[in-house]
Write a protein that holds these residues in place. Structure first.
Motif, PDB file in Angstrom:
ATOM      1  N   GLY A   1       0.779  -1.239   0.000  1.00  0.00           N
ATOM      2  CA  GLY A   1       0.000   0.000   0.000  1.00  0.00           C
ATOM      3  C   GLY A   1       0.806   1.283   0.000  1.00  0.00           C
ATOM      4  O   GLY A   1       0.275   2.347   0.354  1.00  0.00           O
ATOM      5  N   PHE A   2       2.083   1.241  -0.402  1.00  0.00           N
ATOM      6  CA  PHE A   2       2.882   2.461  -0.500  1.00  0.00           C
ATOM      7  C   PHE A   2       2.636   3.122  -1.851  1.00  0.00           C
ATOM      8  O   PHE A   2       2.379   2.437  -2.852  1.00  0.00           O
ATOM      9  CB  PHE A   2       4.368   2.141  -0.338  1.00  0.00           C
ATOM     10  N   GLU A   3       2.710   4.466  -1.885  1.00  0.00           N
ATOM     11  CA  GLU A   3       2.437   5.205  -3.122  1.00  0.00           C
ATOM     12  C   GLU A   3       3.450   4.869  -4.206  1.00  0.00           C
ATOM     13  O   GLU A   3       3.101   4.793  -5.376  1.00  0.00           O
ATOM     14  CB  GLU A   3       2.448   6.712  -2.849  1.00  0.00           C
ATOM     15  N   ASP A   4       4.692   4.696  -3.817  1.00  0.00           N
ATOM     16  CA  ASP A   4       5.707   4.288  -4.792  1.00  0.00           C
ATOM     17  C   ASP A   4       6.833   3.555  -4.069  1.00  0.00           C
ATOM     18  O   ASP A   4       6.915   3.545  -2.843  1.00  0.00           O
ATOM     19  CB  ASP A   4       6.253   5.484  -5.582  1.00  0.00           C
ATOM     20  N   ALA A   5       7.718   2.950  -4.864  1.00  0.00           N
ATOM     21  CA  ALA A   5       8.788   2.131  -4.306  1.00  0.00           C
ATOM     22  C   ALA A   5       9.745   2.939  -3.436  1.00  0.00           C
ATOM     23  O   ALA A   5      10.247   2.438  -2.424  1.00  0.00           O
ATOM     24  CB  ALA A   5       9.554   1.434  -5.432  1.00  0.00           C
ATOM     25  N   SER A   6       9.994   4.201  -3.808  1.00  0.00           N
ATOM     26  CA  SER A   6      10.956   5.006  -3.046  1.00  0.00           C
ATOM     27  C   SER A   6      10.467   5.251  -1.616  1.00  0.00           C
ATOM     28  O   SER A   6      11.269   5.257  -0.671  1.00  0.00           O
ATOM     29  CB  SER A   6      11.225   6.341  -3.750  1.00  0.00           C
ATOM     30  N   ASN A   7       9.150   5.441  -1.445  1.00  0.00           N
ATOM     31  CA  ASN A   7       8.594   5.622  -0.098  1.00  0.00           C
ATOM     32  C   ASN A   7       8.769   4.361   0.748  1.00  0.00           C
ATOM     33  O   ASN A   7       9.066   4.436   1.943  1.00  0.00           O
ATOM     34  CB  ASN A   7       7.107   5.983  -0.168  1.00  0.00           C
ATOM     35  N   PHE A   8       8.569   3.222   0.104  1.00  0.00           N
ATOM     36  CA  PHE A   8       8.739   1.946   0.812  1.00  0.00           C
ATOM     37  C   PHE A   8      10.197   1.747   1.217  1.00  0.00           C
ATOM     38  O   PHE A   8      10.485   1.325   2.342  1.00  0.00           O
ATOM     39  CB  PHE A   8       8.275   0.778  -0.060  1.00  0.00           C
ATOM     40  N   VAL A   9      11.129   2.069   0.315  1.00  0.00           N
ATOM     41  CA  VAL A   9      12.563   1.929   0.610  1.00  0.00           C
ATOM     42  C   VAL A   9      12.945   2.814   1.800  1.00  0.00           C
ATOM     43  O   VAL A   9      13.662   2.381   2.710  1.00  0.00           O
ATOM     44  CB  VAL A   9      13.424   2.277  -0.632  1.00  0.00           C
ATOM     45  N   LYS A  10      12.446   4.047   1.820  1.00  0.00           N
ATOM     46  CA  LYS A  10      12.728   4.970   2.935  1.00  0.00           C
ATOM     47  C   LYS A  10      12.180   4.413   4.249  1.00  0.00           C
ATOM     48  O   LYS A  10      12.838   4.478   5.302  1.00  0.00           O
ATOM     49  CB  LYS A  10      12.109   6.346   2.663  1.00  0.00           C
ATOM     50  N   TYR A  11      10.962   3.905   4.193  1.00  0.00           N
ATOM     51  CA  TYR A  11      10.307   3.343   5.384  1.00  0.00           C
ATOM     52  C   TYR A  11      11.104   2.140   5.896  1.00  0.00           C
ATOM     53  O   TYR A  11      11.393   2.040   7.099  1.00  0.00           O
ATOM     54  CB  TYR A  11       8.883   2.927   5.008  1.00  0.00           C
ATOM     55  N   PHE A  12      11.478   1.243   5.011  1.00  0.00           N
ATOM     56  CA  PHE A  12      12.212   0.037   5.386  1.00  0.00           C
ATOM     57  C   PHE A  12      13.581   0.400   5.970  1.00  0.00           C
ATOM     58  O   PHE A  12      13.993  -0.138   7.001  1.00  0.00           O
ATOM     59  CB  PHE A  12      12.379  -0.872   4.162  1.00  0.00           C
ATOM     60  N   LYS A  13      14.253   1.340   5.305  1.00  0.00           N
ATOM     61  CA  LYS A  13      15.592   1.743   5.743  1.00  0.00           C
ATOM     62  C   LYS A  13      15.544   2.455   7.099  1.00  0.00           C
ATOM     63  O   LYS A  13      16.430   2.292   7.940  1.00  0.00           O
ATOM     64  CB  LYS A  13      16.243   2.637   4.691  1.00  0.00           C
ATOM     65  N   LYS A  14      14.482   3.225   7.323  1.00  0.00           N
ATOM     66  CA  LYS A  14      14.323   3.932   8.605  1.00  0.00           C
ATOM     67  C   LYS A  14      14.277   2.946   9.769  1.00  0.00           C
ATOM     68  O   LYS A  14      14.821   3.201  10.843  1.00  0.00           O
ATOM     69  CB  LYS A  14      13.031   4.767   8.569  1.00  0.00           C
ATOM     70  N   HIS A  15      13.642   1.797   9.542  1.00  0.00           N
ATOM     71  CA  HIS A  15      13.445   0.836  10.635  1.00  0.00           C
ATOM     72  C   HIS A  15      14.516  -0.253  10.694  1.00  0.00           C
ATOM     73  O   HIS A  15      14.645  -0.928  11.731  1.00  0.00           O
ATOM     74  CB  HIS A  15      12.063   0.190  10.515  1.00  0.00           C
ATOM     75  N   THR A  16      15.268  -0.438   9.618  1.00  0.00           N
ATOM     76  CA  THR A  16      16.267  -1.524   9.605  1.00  0.00           C
ATOM     77  C   THR A  16      17.679  -1.033   9.326  1.00  0.00           C
ATOM     78  O   THR A  16      18.632  -1.791   9.481  1.00  0.00           O
ATOM     79  CB  THR A  16      15.913  -2.568   8.532  1.00  0.00           C
ATOM     80  N   LEU A  17      17.798   0.225   8.880  1.00  0.00           N
ATOM     81  CA  LEU A  17      19.080   0.857   8.536  1.00  0.00           C
ATOM     82  C   LEU A  17      19.704   0.318   7.250  1.00  0.00           C
ATOM     83  O   LEU A  17      20.827   0.694   6.895  1.00  0.00           O
ATOM     84  CB  LEU A  17      20.095   0.736   9.687  1.00  0.00           C
ATOM     85  N   ILE A  18      18.984  -0.568   6.534  1.00  0.00           N
ATOM     86  CA  ILE A  18      19.456  -1.017   5.220  1.00  0.00           C
ATOM     87  C   ILE A  18      18.282  -1.028   4.246  1.00  0.00           C
ATOM     88  O   ILE A  18      17.120  -0.990   4.657  1.00  0.00           O
ATOM     89  CB  ILE A  18      20.100  -2.421   5.274  1.00  0.00           C
TER      90      ILE A  18
END
Length: 292
Positions: free
Chosen positions: A262-279
């Protein structure tokens, strides 16, 4: 490779919703099963694995947890796990469904089973003292005996299971769920159930509070009591955990996963994932493939 979904064998257990398997028998049956227990698979039931003798590691949601003789390993419904048979440990696996828990709760005093695997302090492996190990092994043996008895009584099985649960609860490290009353425990379980179904739809805590007919403040208070985390932190923890499962076990590309979550685009998902996992998701995917 799609993630194997392993269900409870109701036919084999005559709908008793509980079963005990020797680890050694699981080794023997490995090649005849429709999934390889040494590879990650998701289960729709709970398990308590007791290691009577031996050592090794058990993979639970992409983390290898070491164990040794006397250990109890807790696998909760919908978790992804894999056995380590390299050292051929001896022990037993107690499998039980949510339906069994519901029946037991209706008949006797039993600790509520609520999901704990989203907690920061989650530790699924622990070794009780020798007295608790001895009592637990006797109770596991009695449950096994009662399950195959010619006149097996479900109430006897429930009483034995309740005794085992209470003994283990007494010697386990601090359990935050003891702080909740029955209504709060029910609400927390409902929140986790709803989260598992709707995390792709919303990551907003207010959305879940509304559907649970409670306030954001009350939901937050319950989550903090249960896990020392806010509702939003639990939503994010579950979303990231499920993303890791899909990345590694289904091999999904980042763009497809972003769309499914449900993310608007892949870049938002990457930012979200990286924020919580650091990678990044792709780096996590590659790192895990290299390790396993």
């Amino acid at each position: 490779m799609n993630i194997p979904e392993v269900g409870f064998n109701h036919t084999k257990t005559a709908n008793r919703e509980i079963e005990i398997i020797d680890l050694e028998k699981l080794y023997q049956r490995k090649d005849s099963l429709n999934h390889n227990p040494t590879l990650p698979h998701r289960v729709d039931f709970n398990q308590i694995i007791h290691i009577e003798e031996g050592e090794g590691t058990h993979l639970i949601d992409f983390v290898n947890y070491p164990y040794e003789s006397g250990a109890f390993i807790f696998i909760q419904k919908n978790q992804v796990h894999a056995f380590d048979f390299s050292q051929k440990p001896k022990g037993k696996i107690l499998l039980f469904t949510q339906e069994f828990i519901n029946q037991a709760l209706a008949n006797m005093r039993l600790p509520e089973f609520t999901p704990t695997h989203l907690e920061y302090s989650y530790q699924p492996v622990f070794i009780p003292d020798s007295e608790a190990i001895s009592s637990s092994e006797k109770l596991l043996a009695e449950i096994s005996k009662e399950l195959v008895h010619q006149e097996s009584d479900p109430l006897i099985v429930m009483f034995l299971f309740s005794s085992l649960s209470l003994i283990l609860r007494r010697v386990m490290p601090e359990n935050h769920h003891d702080r909740l009353n029955k209504d709060q425990l029910g609400k927390f379980s409902d929140f986790v159930d709803l989260l598992e179904k709707k995390f792709r739809h919303s990551r907003d805590a207010t959305y879940y509070a509304d559907r649970l007919h409670t306030t954001y403040k009350t939901l937050n208070q319950i989550c903090k009591l249960a896990t020392n985390q806010t509702a939003k932190q639990l939503i994010d923890a579950y979303t990231i955990l499920e993303a890791k499962r899909r990345l590694v076990l289904d091999g999904l590309p980042t763009q497809q996963l972003a769309y499914e979550f449900g993310f608007e685009d892949a870049s938002n998902f990457v930012k979200y994932f990286k924020k919580h996992t650091l990678i990044t998701p792709s780096r996590f995917q590659k790192q895990f493939e290299v390790r396993h």
